[in-house]
Write an enzyme that holds these catalytic residues in place. Sequence first.
Site, PDB file in Angstrom:
ATOM      1  CG  ASP A   1     -33.119 -42.932 -37.628  1.00  0.00           C
ATOM      2  OD1 ASP A   1     -33.121 -41.745 -37.248  1.00  0.00           O
ATOM      3  OD2 ASP A   1     -34.101 -43.465 -38.136  1.00  0.00           O
TER       4      ASP A   1
ATOM      5  N   GLY B   1     -42.239 -39.545 -39.774  1.00  0.00           N
ATOM      6  CA  GLY B   1     -43.457 -39.552 -38.966  1.00  0.00           C
ATOM      7  C   GLY B   1     -43.307 -38.813 -37.655  1.00  0.00           C
TER       8      GLY B   1
ATOM      9  CG  ASP C   1     -36.185 -46.979 -42.862  1.00  0.00           C
ATOM     10  OD1 ASP C   1     -35.925 -48.180 -43.014  1.00  0.00           O
ATOM     11  OD2 ASP C   1     -36.608 -46.515 -41.794  1.00  0.00           O
TER      12      ASP C   1
HETATM   13  P1  AMP Z   1     -37.058 -45.511 -37.187  1.00  0.00           P
HETATM   14  O1  AMP Z   1     -37.182 -46.849 -36.570  1.00  0.00           O
HETATM   15  O2  AMP Z   1     -36.727 -44.446 -36.207  1.00  0.00           O
HETATM   16  O3  AMP Z   1     -36.138 -45.493 -38.344  1.00  0.00           O
HETATM   17  O4  AMP Z   1     -38.510 -45.144 -37.739  1.00  0.00           O
HETATM   18  C1  AMP Z   1     -39.165 -45.911 -38.699  1.00  0.00           C
HETATM   19  C2  AMP Z   1     -40.419 -45.206 -39.154  1.00  0.00           C
HETATM   20  O5  AMP Z   1     -41.350 -45.087 -38.083  1.00  0.00           O
HETATM   21  C3  AMP Z   1     -40.188 -43.806 -39.688  1.00  0.00           C
HETATM   22  O6  AMP Z   1     -41.085 -43.590 -40.747  1.00  0.00           O
HETATM   23  C4  AMP Z   1     -40.550 -42.943 -38.505  1.00  0.00           C
HETATM   24  O7  AMP Z   1     -40.913 -41.654 -38.876  1.00  0.00           O
HETATM   25  C5  AMP Z   1     -41.720 -43.721 -37.906  1.00  0.00           C
HETATM   26  N1  AMP Z   1     -41.904 -43.463 -36.475  1.00  0.00           N
HETATM   27  C6  AMP Z   1     -41.118 -43.886 -35.467  1.00  0.00           C
HETATM   28  N2  AMP Z   1     -41.595 -43.440 -34.289  1.00  0.00           N
HETATM   29  C7  AMP Z   1     -42.693 -42.704 -34.537  1.00  0.00           C
HETATM   30  C8  AMP Z   1     -43.637 -41.977 -33.745  1.00  0.00           C
HETATM   31  N3  AMP Z   1     -43.540 -41.907 -32.430  1.00  0.00           N
HETATM   32  N4  AMP Z   1     -44.639 -41.354 -34.384  1.00  0.00           N
HETATM   33  C9  AMP Z   1     -44.766 -41.410 -35.716  1.00  0.00           C
HETATM   34  N5  AMP Z   1     -43.925 -42.077 -36.514  1.00  0.00           N
HETATM   35  C10 AMP Z   1     -42.893 -42.722 -35.948  1.00  0.00           C
HETATM   36 MG    MG Z   2     -35.340 -44.013 -39.346  1.00  0.00          MG
END
Ligand code: AMP
Ligand code: MG
Length: 481
Positions: free
Chosen positions: A257, A87, A247
Amino acid sequence: MLTANSFNWEYSYLSLPEIFYSLEKPGAFAAPHLFLINEKLCDTLCISKINFEEYISVLGTAETNEKSFAQAYAGHQFGSFTNLGDGRAIVLGEHLTPEKERFDIQLKGSGRTMYSRRGDGKATLRAMLREYLISEALFYLKIPTSRSLAVIKTGVPVYRETLQEGAALVRVMKSHIRVGTFEYAACFCSRDEHEALANYTIQRLYPEIMDDENPVLSLLNKVMINQIQLVGHWMRAGFIHGVMNTDNTAISGETFDYGPCAFMNTYHPETVFSSIDYDGRYAFANQPQIVKWNLARFAEALLPIIHIDEKKALELAQNAIDTLDVLWNEKYYEIMGKKIGIEKARPEQRILVDDLLNLMQNLKMDYTNTFYYLSNENASEKSITLPSEFNGWLEKWRHTINNTVGFKKAIAIMQQNNPVYIPRNHLVERALDEATNGNIAMFQKLLEVWSRPYNYDATYAEFMKPPDVSFDKEYRTFCGT
Ligand code: AMP
Ligand code: MG
């Protein structure tokens, strides 16, 4: 065509069925400005800094990569299954080094994609610098990890609790395929698509199992071993990942991550810093249980393609998963044994590791510095001392070492496995405060100190000191969006 010193782009991921990706351009760049570049990593990848700067200057314009893409994936987050996808990141492409090593070049914080849901697709300068600093520290600690090639200011502000500077991180990884990619395939794809993902993954990451009798089962076993090993190394260094969702569990066995991660100072198995980990699901000593849980989700996601016969598939997967406890215990005590100078800890020697950790917990000892003390048993001058409660343990330990490897060899083993310098939370935060205010000196200093974490240097005494106990008590980390 290979042009000297520039990215040598390939897009093998796009050979997968379209359901696995969405073609996306970097969208969040008003005025890209290179803030930080990892010149050593540029050398490793055979990319020149000048070429890289040129590449960055056109980010977000029509000239950037034709075929950059966001990856589709799902995942269990804090135990619940969700459909996710990149995202706020895109893979710019795969860079092929002259030695034919393939790396994903990912841009994190690049703008909205098809998978952004309600997110803005952006990242803050502070969060990207934090990932840069800690991922590079893990690399030099000899822990498999994604690496950080550069931080680029986007010129676009980001709204969080406050208005912040926007940035993107250029992240380098063997591959971003996750357990969650397979969960996505199992849930949303056809059998052919699911198999295509498995074949691609095997060919890309584990070509040596391609001709095995059951390559998918071999893939499960490979990932089990690599993830167990990875978490073993986290335990060795006192690293808490903080958000071990499926994920964020890479099939390549690399750490990635770096949202709410942190290092433990005072040893306590329940140490948690993440602001959203209310139940301590991802606490330091829960990491082995969680990695096993994540691997069980991986096995489930492979079930339809492990064997055409459902019952047989379940039996094969279950048999593999049933070996996890033994696999963990062997790997964990092998790694922890080295921390006390024993190369292959025999079952009766494992108690030395357990007893030491209990003592450290009861006496609230600093994890890194206690092992540092042991690694310097024979040093005439010690900057750190152990309380008298350790005497009984020390006696047993010395006895074991004397009767097995001997002190000379034990010390050599320990010094290779016990870091002297780890990213101390207070240092990380101070460097980020200063760097986001335009002064990058301390950030650079920390990168330098943490690039030789096993080499004691008397001039670096301040980097060994843990923060006041009150600092860690109040310290909270965030997912870093
Ligand atoms: P993470 O916690 O970084 O592993 O992210 C978990 C999910 O949330 C993933 O699908 C990311 O792409 C999405 N995500 C995290 N932050 C954002 C953001 N600012 N905009 C869009 N999607 C996000
Ligand atoms: Mg992630």
